[in-house]
Design an enzyme around this catalytic site. Sequence first.
Site, PDB file in Angstrom:
ATOM      1  NE  ARG A   1      -4.165   6.463  -4.907  1.00 31.40           N
ATOM      2  CZ  ARG A   1      -3.950   7.230  -5.961  1.00 31.40           C
ATOM      3  NH1 ARG A   1      -4.244   8.510  -5.899  1.00 31.40           N
ATOM      4  NH2 ARG A   1      -3.465   6.724  -7.074  1.00 31.40           N
TER       5      ARG A   1
ATOM      6  N   PRO B   1       0.822  -1.213   0.000  1.00 33.76           N
ATOM      7  CG  PRO B   1       0.102  -0.919   2.206  1.00 33.76           C
ATOM      8  CD  PRO B   1       0.794  -1.899   1.293  1.00 33.76           C
TER       9      PRO B   1
ATOM     10  CB  CYS C   1       3.813  30.203 -18.594  1.00 33.14           C
ATOM     11  SG  CYS C   1       4.178  31.787 -17.827  1.00 33.14           S
TER      12      CYS C   1
END
Length: 432
Positions: free
Chosen positions: A283, A281, A350
């Site tokens: 996340r 595991p 940008c």
Amino acid sequence: MLPSQPWFDLREGVLHAEGVPLPELASRYGTPLYVYSRAALQAAWQGYADALHGRRGLICYGVKANSNLAILHEFQRLGAGFDIVSGGELARVLAAGAQPETIVFSGVGKQAWEIRAALDAGILCFNVESAGELECIARVAADCGRQAPISLRVNPDVDAHTHPYISTGLKDNKFGVPIQDARALYHRARSLPALRIVGVDCHIGSQITTTGPWLDALDKLLGLIEQLAADGIALQHLDLGGGLAIRYTDETPPHPAELLDPVFAALHARGLGHLQVVLEPGRSLVGNAGVLLTEVLYLKRGETRQFAIVDAAMNDLMRPALYEAWHGVRPVRPRDDDTPETWDIVGPICESGDWLARGRPLAIAPGDWLALESAGAYAFSMASQYNSRPRAAEILVDGDQAWLVRPRETVHELYAQERIPGQPPHPEVRGP
């Protein structure tokens, strides 16, 4: 909507991380700023530990989700192993105190120097992803006079029903060995004296919200394990990878026990209860343990959309631009008396893809701080210095204490290692 991060809550009108007011951290350390909760890390870990209690299992934290040494050390202290995908991650987990025999090395492109480093460290296992890699590991191990422990990462062609960029178990994905080729490749591995077969591995994707895909993959893997046993190839462990989801909005991810209970039941039903179960595991251990703090710089009203321009950007949180991912947005000091308007939260970079959230109803003004939720996983670890923007600092909160676990980069550090031919290194130019 249920809160995704209960360790970040409002107290007397101010958002806190555990016992620490977030405005205090933003004022002291500046923004953008990653803030992690130690209590959240521990709670996520405990869910897996409880599900494995009394069973043969090993939880290997997926380092790529967040590789800060403080977080690695916390999981090491709790008893975790580690799933790594590079030589750099190997060095990190060892620096954090990891026991080498709890490290599994995944990834499709292992280089010879990385393989040597892992052999020297004495890791638990290489998760092999191709026939070419198998031969390379055998050559490197033979040159080093060692025997490399290996597991084949099998691609079971199972749809995890997740975003295509984080699906890894389909036949169209680059990962793993096609399951129909695995048996022959295990026989090849057995013929190479520099290799020692220890297990089988599978990882089908990330942010998976139901257990069905895992159980479909498990059924295919158990058939392979039984074939190998009949061939005289006995395995020691079964690695089911990671991928358990977290709540970003209204998901209802399964508890680790909802996955592990049927896994162990299937193993015992087929006489394979001796196998150690390994999980990877990432996340689900760190995702909802962190927020990204950012300051509203300007409000810009256009003809069709309204933009809240903040000081965080896609280089700090890449997931929205990469996956069109959702992250909750919460004002650090909510303006409850003001009427919300609909804003797109965008950064200074940008690029038109530089957005962090779209269409959010918020009552905000320039100078306000916002907390972008669920930023514990794949936020700093995917951060860049695009547009020559220093990467943000990281803070770990423990109760009413806050620890600076990574200082903000300086502008000078961005180019300190660069050289103009024939000229000395640049002197430092002061920046934030």
